[in-house]
Design a protein around this motif. Structure first.
Motif, PDB file in Angstrom:
ATOM      1  N   UNK A 251     -58.609 -14.023  17.424  1.00  0.00           N
ATOM      2  CA  UNK A 251     -58.231 -15.436  17.498  1.00  0.00           C
ATOM      3  C   UNK A 251     -58.884 -16.124  18.690  1.00  0.00           C
ATOM      4  N   UNK A 252     -58.983 -15.405  19.810  1.00  0.00           N
ATOM      5  CA  UNK A 252     -59.557 -16.006  21.018  1.00  0.00           C
ATOM      6  C   UNK A 252     -61.084 -16.002  20.995  1.00  0.00           C
ATOM      7  N   UNK A 253     -61.667 -14.968  20.372  1.00  0.00           N
ATOM      8  CA  UNK A 253     -63.131 -14.825  20.358  1.00  0.00           C
ATOM      9  C   UNK A 253     -63.607 -14.592  18.917  1.00  0.00           C
ATOM     10  N   UNK A 254     -63.667 -15.616  18.095  1.00  0.00           N
ATOM     11  CA  UNK A 254     -63.979 -15.433  16.677  1.00  0.00           C
ATOM     12  C   UNK A 254     -65.417 -14.980  16.391  1.00  0.00           C
ATOM     13  N   UNK A 255     -66.341 -15.145  17.338  1.00  0.00           N
ATOM     14  CA  UNK A 255     -67.735 -14.745  17.103  1.00  0.00           C
ATOM     15  C   UNK A 255     -68.013 -13.301  17.522  1.00  0.00           C
ATOM     16  N   UNK A 256     -67.077 -12.674  18.206  1.00  0.00           N
ATOM     17  CA  UNK A 256     -67.229 -11.302  18.678  1.00  0.00           C
ATOM     18  C   UNK A 256     -67.016 -10.335  17.513  1.00  0.00           C
ATOM     19  N   UNK A 257     -67.693  -9.181  17.555  1.00  0.00           N
ATOM     20  CA  UNK A 257     -67.502  -8.148  16.529  1.00  0.00           C
ATOM     21  C   UNK A 257     -66.679  -7.017  17.118  1.00  0.00           C
ATOM     22  N   UNK A 258     -65.746  -6.489  16.318  1.00  0.00           N
ATOM     23  CA  UNK A 258     -64.964  -5.310  16.707  1.00  0.00           C
ATOM     24  C   UNK A 258     -65.343  -4.174  15.768  1.00  0.00           C
ATOM     25  N   UNK A 259     -65.647  -3.017  16.347  1.00  0.00           N
ATOM     26  CA  UNK A 259     -65.909  -1.804  15.565  1.00  0.00           C
ATOM     27  C   UNK A 259     -64.884  -0.769  15.994  1.00  0.00           C
ATOM     28  N   UNK A 260     -64.079  -0.307  15.037  1.00  0.00           N
ATOM     29  CA  UNK A 260     -63.033   0.675  15.333  1.00  0.00           C
ATOM     30  C   UNK A 260     -63.050   1.771  14.282  1.00  0.00           C
ATOM     31  N   UNK A 261     -62.556   2.945  14.631  1.00  0.00           N
ATOM     32  CA  UNK A 261     -62.511   4.024  13.647  1.00  0.00           C
ATOM     33  C   UNK A 261     -61.181   4.068  12.909  1.00  0.00           C
ATOM     34  N   UNK A 262     -60.150   3.412  13.440  1.00  0.00           N
ATOM     35  CA  UNK A 262     -58.822   3.466  12.818  1.00  0.00           C
ATOM     36  C   UNK A 262     -57.994   2.252  13.217  1.00  0.00           C
ATOM     37  N   UNK A 263     -57.358   1.624  12.246  1.00  0.00           N
ATOM     38  CA  UNK A 263     -56.380   0.573  12.516  1.00  0.00           C
ATOM     39  C   UNK A 263     -55.013   1.162  12.196  1.00  0.00           C
ATOM     40  N   UNK A 264     -54.205   1.369  13.225  1.00  0.00           N
ATOM     41  CA  UNK A 264     -52.895   1.977  13.038  1.00  0.00           C
ATOM     42  C   UNK A 264     -51.846   0.940  12.661  1.00  0.00           C
ATOM     43  N   UNK A 265     -50.585   1.362  12.581  1.00  0.00           N
ATOM     44  CA  UNK A 265     -49.514   0.546  12.004  1.00  0.00           C
ATOM     45  C   UNK A 265     -49.133  -0.632  12.881  1.00  0.00           C
ATOM     46  N   UNK A 266     -48.817  -0.379  14.145  1.00  0.00           N
ATOM     47  CA  UNK A 266     -48.296  -1.439  15.024  1.00  0.00           C
ATOM     48  C   UNK A 266     -48.194  -0.909  16.439  1.00  0.00           C
ATOM     49  N   UNK A 267     -47.597  -1.733  17.317  1.00  0.00           N
ATOM     50  CA  UNK A 267     -47.270  -1.320  18.681  1.00  0.00           C
ATOM     51  C   UNK A 267     -45.768  -1.053  18.763  1.00  0.00           C
ATOM     52  N   UNK A 268     -45.384  -0.091  19.618  1.00  0.00           N
ATOM     53  CA  UNK A 268     -43.953   0.125  19.843  1.00  0.00           C
ATOM     54  C   UNK A 268     -43.495  -0.723  21.027  1.00  0.00           C
ATOM     55  N   UNK A 269     -42.238  -0.556  21.442  1.00  0.00           N
ATOM     56  CA  UNK A 269     -41.685  -1.376  22.527  1.00  0.00           C
ATOM     57  C   UNK A 269     -42.354  -1.119  23.870  1.00  0.00           C
ATOM     58  N   UNK A 270     -43.070   0.007  23.999  1.00  0.00           N
ATOM     59  CA  UNK A 270     -43.816   0.301  25.237  1.00  0.00           C
ATOM     60  C   UNK A 270     -45.273  -0.135  25.123  1.00  0.00           C
ATOM     61  N   UNK A 271     -45.600  -0.878  24.076  1.00  0.00           N
ATOM     62  CA  UNK A 271     -46.941  -1.393  23.805  1.00  0.00           C
ATOM     63  C   UNK A 271     -47.946  -0.281  23.577  1.00  0.00           C
TER      64      UNK A 271
END
Length: 197
Positions: free
Chosen positions: A159-179
């Protein structure tokens, strides 16, 4: 007359010696610089590599359990790549604070691979990206590489940097309360350095 003598010496001694002794050793060379001293690009790469080696601490040789999670792999893939450092201190979720940066002087003229093992909240990534942009790197020239991402972090960065590319090997479920990313792998630093409980 001196020029003719040199040409004769070259043809009779220098060239045959080169062909008999120097040329066959070419197959054992780690680096060959075409055009020799006129090849400024190759010489700059070698000089940068030497500077990098001289600047590295020998701690990894003394303590074999010390390493950098993604940098060594990057160096192995991209020989002679220029490496910069951005270290951000984490103090809670909102208290991000830059504590160290050392970047190549010509970074504004380069494409940048930003490495971080885990994209969790996105706050540290945003601060690092903002620093690169302040240094003159166009947003579209930044590729953010990580091993694991949380959806919250991806939303925050994209949202902050729409022109940037992200390359990741895994997108997990979410963050817990400890981030921390769940299910994830726990705290990456603890896992990597073997300091988890």
């Amino acid at each position: 007359m001196a020029g003719a003598m040199f040409g004769l010496q070259y043809a009779k001694f220098v060239k045959p010696a080169f062909e008999d002794f120097v040329l066959p050793s070419k197959k054992y060379a780690d680096v060959i610089i075409p055009r020799g001293g006129d090849n400024h690009v190759a010489i700059d790469l070698i000089v940068q590599h030497i500077h990098t080696k001289l600047g590295q601490h020998n701690l990894c040789k003394i303590y074999p359990n010390v390493g950098e999670s993604m940098e060594n792999a990057m160096r192995a893939c991209c020989k002679g790549i220029k490496i910069g450092k951005i270290l951000i201190h984490r103090d809670g979720d909102d208290g991000k604070q830059l504590i160290y940066e050392k970047l190549p002087k010509d970074i504004s003229e380069r494409h940048v691979l930003l490495l971080d093992p885990v994209l969790a909240t996105g706050n540290s990534a945003n601060q690092a990206i903002e620093l690169l942009i302040q240094k003159g790197v166009p947003e579209s020239h930044i590729i953010f590489l990580n091993l694991i991402s949380a959806p919250e972090g991806i939303h925050c960065v994209c949202k902050r940097f729409p022109s940037l590319k992200i390359v990741t090997s895994e997108i997990d479920v979410a963050l817990n309360e400890e981030f921390r990313v769940i299910p994830g792998m726990g705290e990456f630093g603890d896992r990597y350095f073997g300091t988890d409980d």
